[in-house]
Design an enzyme around this catalytic site. Structure first.
Site, short mmCIF file in Angstrom:
data_model
loop_
_atom_site.label_atom_id
_atom_site.label_comp_id
_atom_site.label_asym_id
_atom_site.label_seq_id
_atom_site.Cartn_x
_atom_site.Cartn_y
_atom_site.Cartn_z
N ASP A 203 0.88 -1.16 0.00
CA ASP A 203 0.00 0.00 0.00
C ASP A 203 0.92 1.22 0.00
O ASP A 203 1.37 1.69 1.05
CB ASP A 203 -0.90 0.00 1.24
N TYR B 135 -4.13 15.66 -10.92
CA TYR B 135 -3.48 14.49 -11.51
C TYR B 135 -2.43 14.90 -12.53
O TYR B 135 -1.31 14.39 -12.53
CB TYR B 135 -4.54 13.60 -12.16
N LYS C 132 1.76 14.05 -12.77
CA LYS C 132 2.43 13.40 -13.89
C LYS C 132 3.51 14.31 -14.48
O LYS C 132 4.55 13.85 -14.96
CB LYS C 132 1.41 12.98 -14.95
#
Length: 254
Positions: free
Chosen positions: A64, A158, A162
């Site tokens: 995790d 997001y 990236k």
């Protein structure tokens, strides 16, 4: 397959489904011993069983990756042990994508996305890359995204993670490349595996591109094999766009 990764020891994070699974399966088909990693034990076992049934070598290590150095270090150590003492190829694929706009993103979501998408691979690389450098060889493949460079009205959080991974790719190439560790990235386009005969809303995002259709996880796996193999021995700090031309080309119909 051609055995392009024969004898290599690989860790692929987030490899119980989608792109990560495709990469793990393809690596194994090319001769690598692969560590499949993710949170779901049942899905991990399914991937490992499939690889072994096809004649490949794979083991599952549950992880995790919450962004803590401890979680990343534990995965690196368990993976290396299962692989017989080392990691030759690391694929930083695990990530989360929260829908929403900037105004609807709360601090908890912000922290979680950066923890999984940036902190976890950062601290995993911090463990694995020096070991590769000590051995004088290794390959790291990071996963970026087309939305890091071609902006869309949603997903700013997001996209920023990236963008961070693509920047880290270049920084790590400079840091570890002189000691034999190649660090590169793949920037996937719209990659989905829609059900046969069922249209997907993502298809419209490929209108006006040279490819004209949705990408499949195997396209990213093909690129990952190339970057992990000796065929890419002269590539350092490269971000390889595998997006059907989405970020580079517009096709104008007459």
């Amino acid at each position: 397959m051609t055995g392009r990764l024969q004898g290599e020891r690989a860790l692929v994070t987030g490899s119980t489904s989608n792109i990560g699974r495709a990469i793990a399966e393809r690596f194994a088909a090319e001769g690598a011993h692969v560590i499949v990693s993710g949170r779901d034990v049942a899905r991990g076992a399914e991937v490992v069983d499939g690889i072994r049934a096809a004649g490949g070598r794979a083991d599952f290590v549950r992880a995790d990756l919450d962004g803590s150095p401890g979680a990343s270090r534990a995965l690196a150590e368990q993976a290396a042990a299962a692989l017989g003492g080392g990691i030759d190829v690391l694929v930083n694929n695990a990530g989360v994508y929260p829908p929403g706009t900037t105004a609807t993103t709360d601090e908890q979501t912000f922290d979680r996305v950066y923890a999984v998408n940036v902190k976890a691979p950062f601290f995993l690389t911090a463990v694995v890359a020096p070991e590769m450098a000590a051995a004088g060889k290794g390959a790291i493949v990071n996963l970026g995204s087309w939305v890091a460079r071609l902006a869309v009205p949603v997903g700013a959080l997001y996209a920023s993670t990236k963008g961070a991974m693509e920047t880290l790719t270049r920084a790590w190439a400079a840091e570890f490349g002189p000691r034999g560790v190649r660090v590169n990235a793949i920037s996937p386009g719209v990659i989905l595996e829609p059900a046969p005969g069922e249209p997907h809303p993502g298809e419209v995002m490929m209108n006006g591109t040279p490819a004209g259709w949705l990408g499949k996880p195997r396209y990213i796996a093909d690129a990952a094999v190339y970057l992990a193999s000796g065929e890419a021995s002269y590539l350092h700090g490269t971000v390889l766009d595998v997006d059907g031309g989405r970020t580079s080309t517009a096709v104008i119909a007459a």
